[in-house]
Design an enzyme around this catalytic site. Sequence first.
Site, short mmCIF file in Angstrom:
data_model
loop_
_atom_site.label_atom_id
_atom_site.label_comp_id
_atom_site.label_asym_id
_atom_site.label_seq_id
_atom_site.Cartn_x
_atom_site.Cartn_y
_atom_site.Cartn_z
N TYR A 197 0.84 -1.20 0.00
CA TYR A 197 0.00 0.00 0.00
C TYR A 197 0.87 1.25 0.00
O TYR A 197 0.70 2.15 -0.84
CB TYR A 197 -0.92 -0.01 1.22
CG TYR A 197 -1.59 1.32 1.49
CD1 TYR A 197 -2.54 1.83 0.62
CD2 TYR A 197 -1.25 2.07 2.62
CE1 TYR A 197 -3.15 3.06 0.86
CE2 TYR A 197 -1.86 3.29 2.87
CZ TYR A 197 -2.80 3.78 1.99
OH TYR A 197 -3.40 5.00 2.23
N ALA A 198 1.82 1.31 0.94
CA ALA A 198 2.70 2.48 1.02
C ALA A 198 3.54 2.62 -0.25
O ALA A 198 3.73 3.74 -0.76
CB ALA A 198 3.61 2.35 2.24
#
Length: 335
Positions: free
Chosen positions: A152-153
């Site tokens: 996600y990051a």
Amino acid sequence: MRYFITGTAGFIGFHVARRLLEDGHEVLGFDGMTPYYSLRLKEARNAALAQFPGFRPVVGMLEDKPLLEKESAGFRPDVLIHLAAQAGVRYSLENPKAYLDSNLVGSWNVLEIARNQGVDHLMLASTSSVYGANPEVPFREADKADEPLTFYAASKKAMELMAHSYAHLYKVPTTAFRFFTVYGPWGRPDMALFKFVKAMIEDREIEIYGEGKMSRDFTYIDDLVDSIIDLSRIFPGEENRVAGIDTLSAQGPFRVVNIGGGQPSGLLDFVETIERIMGKPARRKMLPMQKGDVPRTFASPDLLVALTGRKPGTGLEEGVEAFVKWYLDHRHEVD
């Protein structure tokens, strides 16, 4: 003005769209209505926005470039605010492809729309997760953010980098803002506050990860909306460069800004605040830190304050109380 906002059936997109509609602007809302969480909640948000004559919703996926092109061309937006994404840190461990499709392919499609439509300002939602387990606090926009702990990051940092290249190549004025643990009414059911309040009402245990030793820089939704709208009026350029701390690129009209108050709270303090407002103790289940979690987030709001003159300041007590009141009034819509 005309605002094209992706993710208007989502938590943050809904609030940004509603504020702009209340102020008399036109909003074209684009949302995939995916079943990542309750469609009833997303439909309730859309229904609330539909009360405004200036709102027009479109259901579609970010990966559907022809649909994005068609709708944006017909609307001719002044500002494009890209808030749609596959959210959730933990879910990225289970289904990384959803993040590839939405946050990378979908975001590239949005960049193409901004380029081809010649929007005055492109605004992109990034995240404090890009800082990873940064040991330096507070997190400053110029800090190294090259060691993401989750896909996600990584997908959000990649989006920032893609957007920078478009700002350089095609002179698209772009502001990417990094959120810090946003909460409040109409929030997401997978976030801690929603889960804790629901569990306490149902007399179930709440799961506290990291043995409660983590801390977060909580940002109340109304403060976040204020900051987004303030920044939408500040086009990245030399005329508003902030000496010493600015992230304004030397290669194009591109800037990254933290949206956070710079006042982190411990997770147990957060739980105790909920307990006071609910008037009952929580049944606590202490668990180890989950894979991909970070021990703390802590925003430096200096650049935000220099640009807009203010920062998020709603206290945790006030913000949690507002959420609890909303949840009790809307349980039938979201459970």
